[in-house]
Design a protein around this motif. Structure first.
Motif, PDB file in Angstrom:
ATOM      1  N   GLY A   1      -1.506  31.833  10.526  1.00  0.00           N
ATOM      2  CA  GLY A   1      -0.796  32.880  11.137  1.00  0.00           C
ATOM      3  C   GLY A   1      -0.200  33.716   9.919  1.00  0.00           C
ATOM      4  O   GLY A   1       0.066  34.841  10.090  1.00  0.00           O
ATOM      5  N   ARG A   2      -0.128  33.167   8.621  1.00  0.00           N
ATOM      6  CA  ARG A   2       0.114  34.230   7.513  1.00  0.00           C
ATOM      7  C   ARG A   2      -0.839  35.340   7.106  1.00  0.00           C
ATOM      8  O   ARG A   2      -0.876  36.122   6.397  1.00  0.00           O
ATOM      9  CB  ARG A   2       0.699  33.565   6.298  1.00  0.00           C
ATOM     10  CG  ARG A   2       1.826  32.504   6.620  1.00  0.00           C
ATOM     11  CD  ARG A   2       2.356  31.880   5.537  1.00  0.00           C
ATOM     12  NE  ARG A   2       2.876  32.993   4.613  1.00  0.00           N
ATOM     13  CZ  ARG A   2       4.231  33.238   4.772  1.00  0.00           C
ATOM     14  NH1 ARG A   2       5.168  32.842   5.746  1.00  0.00           N
ATOM     15  NH2 ARG A   2       4.709  34.191   3.805  1.00  0.00           N
ATOM     16  N   GLY A   3      -2.413  34.906   7.469  1.00  0.00           N
ATOM     17  CA  GLY A   3      -3.336  35.756   7.083  1.00  0.00           C
ATOM     18  C   GLY A   3      -3.588  35.874   5.656  1.00  0.00           C
ATOM     19  O   GLY A   3      -3.067  35.001   4.811  1.00  0.00           O
ATOM     20  N   GLY A  23       8.179  39.015   0.502  1.00  0.00           N
ATOM     21  CA  GLY A  23       7.207  38.268  -0.208  1.00  0.00           C
ATOM     22  C   GLY A  23       6.392  39.199  -0.873  1.00  0.00           C
ATOM     23  O   GLY A  23       6.370  40.398  -0.454  1.00  0.00           O
ATOM     24  N   ALA A  24       5.743  38.825  -2.152  1.00  0.00           N
ATOM     25  CA  ALA A  24       4.929  39.566  -2.974  1.00  0.00           C
ATOM     26  C   ALA A  24       3.559  39.712  -2.319  1.00  0.00           C
ATOM     27  O   ALA A  24       2.937  38.983  -1.657  1.00  0.00           O
ATOM     28  CB  ALA A  24       4.877  38.917  -4.224  1.00  0.00           C
ATOM     29  N   ASP A  25       3.088  40.907  -2.701  1.00  0.00           N
ATOM     30  CA  ASP A  25       1.673  41.049  -2.179  1.00  0.00           C
ATOM     31  C   ASP A  25       0.629  40.273  -2.933  1.00  0.00           C
ATOM     32  O   ASP A  25      -0.426  39.915  -2.306  1.00  0.00           O
ATOM     33  CB  ASP A  25       1.149  42.625  -2.784  1.00  0.00           C
ATOM     34  CG  ASP A  25       2.351  43.749  -2.032  1.00  0.00           C
ATOM     35  OD1 ASP A  25       2.100  43.555  -0.701  1.00  0.00           O
ATOM     36  OD2 ASP A  25       2.618  44.508  -2.833  1.00  0.00           O
ATOM     37  N   VAL A  26       0.697  39.777  -4.212  1.00  0.00           N
ATOM     38  CA  VAL A  26      -0.045  38.907  -4.698  1.00  0.00           C
ATOM     39  C   VAL A  26       0.643  38.012  -5.609  1.00  0.00           C
ATOM     40  O   VAL A  26       1.663  38.412  -6.275  1.00  0.00           O
ATOM     41  CB  VAL A  26      -1.022  39.592  -5.627  1.00  0.00           C
ATOM     42  CG1 VAL A  26      -1.911  38.308  -6.538  1.00  0.00           C
ATOM     43  CG2 VAL A  26      -1.855  40.829  -5.176  1.00  0.00           C
ATOM     44  N   LEU A  83       2.842  38.519   4.295  1.00  0.00           N
ATOM     45  CA  LEU A  83       1.892  38.539   5.417  1.00  0.00           C
ATOM     46  C   LEU A  83       0.892  39.136   4.888  1.00  0.00           C
ATOM     47  O   LEU A  83       0.885  40.341   4.406  1.00  0.00           O
ATOM     48  CB  LEU A  83       2.504  39.019   6.900  1.00  0.00           C
ATOM     49  CG  LEU A  83       3.586  38.083   7.371  1.00  0.00           C
ATOM     50  CD1 LEU A  83       3.998  38.970   8.645  1.00  0.00           C
ATOM     51  CD2 LEU A  83       2.813  36.987   7.903  1.00  0.00           C
ATOM     52  N   ALA A  84      -0.487  38.499   5.159  1.00  0.00           N
ATOM     53  CA  ALA A  84      -1.738  39.210   4.845  1.00  0.00           C
ATOM     54  C   ALA A  84      -1.911  39.381   3.115  1.00  0.00           C
ATOM     55  O   ALA A  84      -2.565  40.003   2.590  1.00  0.00           O
ATOM     56  CB  ALA A  84      -1.916  40.417   5.328  1.00  0.00           C
ATOM     57  N   GLY A  85      -0.872  38.758   2.489  1.00  0.00           N
ATOM     58  CA  GLY A  85      -0.944  38.837   1.194  1.00  0.00           C
ATOM     59  C   GLY A  85      -1.958  37.828   0.396  1.00  0.00           C
ATOM     60  O   GLY A  85      -2.512  37.191   1.329  1.00  0.00           O
TER      61      GLY A  85
END
Length: 360
Positions: A295-297, A247-250, A270-272
């Motif tokens: 959970g995905r933050g 997945g993409a960062d943003v 995750l954490a994106g």
């Protein structure tokens, strides 16, 4: 008091008309601006359709550049003859957001105190406090941001709304950094602004998502490295595939619908970060599993006007344009006269143009 031509929406859904508008002399803190160019934005169409408020009649137009003609007492930041881009968030400097050093969130932005009127004295509501589909308009002086006059008015004015909203969504809100992967859902004026912003920020992979092949080509021209036709493939799976399965960062949602927001949510790493810059309508609701949110933050955030500070961002972006590093010319699909605004709404709604720009 001056009499000028202006584009007025008199009632919900009714065709706009070019008619006489009376512009008062500027009072304290105000400025009269001779408009040189004004982009045709979806927000103006929303005003005409009654989607913003029912304070008809509206003086439409807000994505504008022009030259200051006169100023009222107490105005020191701009002077007659200055080339300016108009903005709809003239910060107050005194509210809780401004005092905390976050003026782009200003909760008390300024507009002109006096009203422009029809010839019979009926007060007009200017779109976003600007009303720039007119030969001249009255605004608060803080709505005027001085920029380099070497820039074409047709491109400078685009920073007044859609393009700035998109660039800011990537740079100011999404904090896109060098080497990041970015996905942009919806490639109209705002979405393509986000593509251009991601490119400016040094993103390594910029994925443009739309259902219109023409818009995908526009996005590629502005810096998208990959395109996804969401009418032909699942955009979430496509974005993951293009980012090593992660997945993409943003991910920037420039549409503002529940289905596109869900796509953005699940297409990020995750954490994106998810940035909502497309404007939803009042009846829209969203449901997400709370466990997935936890959970995905990462961050789920909205971008108002690209979280821009006009006095900081407009001159910088004009300088980048003049250096050849920001292709604002690519956003201008056509230049039209004031009388063609109603027809331009139709072309915009059909997706035939990226931006029509009224030249005055």
């Amino acid at each position: 008091m001056q009499e000028v031509r202006g584009v007025v929406a008199r009632g919900k859904g009714a065709p706009v008309e070019v008619t006489s508008v009376l512009v008062p002399d500027p009072g304290p803190g105000e400025a009269v601006v001779s408009v040189r160019a004004c982009g045709v934005c979806h927000t103006d169409l929303h005003y005409r359709e009654g989607g913003i408020s029912d304070d008809f009649p509206f003086l439409l137009g807000h994505e504008a550049a022009g030259v200051v003609e006169s100023v009222g007492s107490g105005v020191t930041d701009v002077a007659p003859g200055d080339f300016v881009v108009l903005n709809w968030r003239a910060v107050c400097g005194a509210c809780r957001a401004c005092l905390r050093g976050r003026p782009w969130y200003c909760f008390n932005t300024h507009n002109a105190a006096q009203a422009m009127t029809l010839a019979d004295g009926t007060p007009l509501t200017p779109a976003l406090g600007i009303g720039a589909f007119a030969d001249k308009t009255l605004v608060h002086a803080g709505q005027c941001t001085k920029v380099d006059p070497a820039a074409r008015p047709a491109v400078a004015g685009l920073l007044g709304c859609g393009v700035m909203a998109g660039i800011g969504a990537a740079v100011n809100t999404g904090h896109v950094g060098r080497g990041d992967s970015v996905a942009v859902i919806g490639c109209g004026g705002v979405g393509d602004g986000a593509v251009a912003g991601a490119r400016l920020a040094g993103a390594a992979r910029i994925i443009a998502v739309d259902t219109d092949p023409r818009k995908l080509e526009w996005a590629r021209g502005l810096g998208a490295t990959h395109t996804v036709n969401a009418g032909e493939t699942d955009p979430v799976e496509a974005i993951r595939e293009l980012t090593g399965g992660f997945g993409a960062d943003v991910v920037i949602d420039a549409v503002g619908r529940p289905e596109t927001y869900r796509q953005a949510f699940y297409a990020r790493d995750l954490a994106g970060t998810v940035v909502l810059v497309g404007v939803p309508t009042p009846e829209m609701t969203l449901e997400l599993p709370l466990l997935d949110v936890f959970g995905r933050g990462g961050a789920l955030t909205s971008s108002w006007y690209g979280d821009c500070l006009p006095s900081r961002d407009f001159p910088l972006l004009i300088d980048l344009y003049l250096q050849g590093r920001l292709d604002l010319d690519a956003f201008v699909s056509e230049q039209i006269p004031l009388d063609d605004v109603e027809a331009a709404f139709g072309r915009m709604h059909a997706g035939d143009v990226l931006r029509s720009v009224v030249i005055l």
